[in-house]
Design an enzyme around this catalytic site. Sequence first.
Site, PDB file in Angstrom:
ATOM      1  N   CYS A  64     -17.430   4.548  14.441  1.00 20.08           N
ATOM      2  CA  CYS A  64     -18.245   3.515  14.894  1.00 20.08           C
ATOM      3  C   CYS A  64     -19.226   4.442  15.885  1.00 20.08           C
ATOM      4  CB  CYS A  64     -17.469   2.483  16.117  1.00 20.08           C
ATOM      5  SG  CYS A  64     -16.165   3.215  16.726  1.00 20.08           S
ATOM      6  N   SER A  65     -19.041   4.418  17.229  1.00 17.76           N
ATOM      7  CA  SER A  65     -20.094   4.920  17.982  1.00 17.76           C
ATOM      8  C   SER A  65     -19.378   5.702  19.329  1.00 17.76           C
ATOM      9  CB  SER A  65     -21.151   3.813  18.447  1.00 17.76           C
ATOM     10  OG  SER A  65     -20.656   2.702  19.000  1.00 17.76           O
ATOM     11  N   CYS A  66     -18.095   5.905  19.452  1.00 21.90           N
ATOM     12  CA  CYS A  66     -17.666   6.422  20.544  1.00 21.90           C
ATOM     13  C   CYS A  66     -18.112   7.516  21.159  1.00 21.90           C
ATOM     14  CB  CYS A  66     -16.003   6.789  20.238  1.00 21.90           C
ATOM     15  SG  CYS A  66     -14.890   5.179  19.530  1.00 21.90           S
ATOM     16  N   CYS A  68     -18.927  10.227  15.861  1.00 19.69           N
ATOM     17  CA  CYS A  68     -17.932   9.149  15.874  1.00 19.69           C
ATOM     18  C   CYS A  68     -18.005   8.638  14.246  1.00 19.69           C
ATOM     19  CB  CYS A  68     -17.856   8.010  16.730  1.00 19.69           C
ATOM     20  SG  CYS A  68     -16.526   6.805  16.503  1.00 19.69           S
TER      21      CYS A  68
HETATM   22 FE    FE Z   1     -16.242   4.871  17.739  1.00 20.35          FE
END
Ligand code: FE
Length: 191
Positions: free
Chosen positions: A95-97, A92
């Site tokens: 971000c951190s999906c 991602c």
């Molecule tokens: Fe994300």
Amino acid sequence: MDLRVRALETVLTQKGYIDPAALDVLIDTYQTRIGPRNGARVVARAWSDPAFADWLAQDATAAIASLGFTGRQGEHMVAVFNDQEQHHMVVCTLCSCYPWPVLGLPPTWYKSAPYRSRAVRDPRGVLAEFGVQLPAATAIRVWDSTAELRYLVIPRRPEGTEGWSEDALADLVTRDSMIGTGLARQPGSAA
Ligand code: FE
């Protein structure tokens, strides 16, 4: 970071915005009940059952839900299948999906800026740092997760596992192999 989190939790609790018992339930859920073993069940089923693999390729959300894995951050799933020609890897960049219902919470490195930027710029170099060397002829495709779509990599089934049970197959499926930064374990290698 620990201190900041604890301070924030204390303030929110004192103001009555959160219930610490509810937080404990959430944390326990993601630490013990939801995690990469769920994803490993999906992969093992796909390896064992061609009809399920087809369903997974067509409608991953429904196929995964049929095994009971549903919930937040897994509402729209896409499964990508590794083979000799193509290796898939998930990041991602924003971000951190991450697909929580099948993989649990993302590892720290997945959320780090170096992984997020280098996975797209130099995927082969990143894979080498994870100890993965792919043949030069194998193309690497990088998938960028979004708030809507979450990806599950279906690693290649290791050779020498013909006739294995789903339980035994699932033991070969690592978290990283479902992100694409690793491969499934070979039979006989240490867990
Ligand atoms: Fe994300």
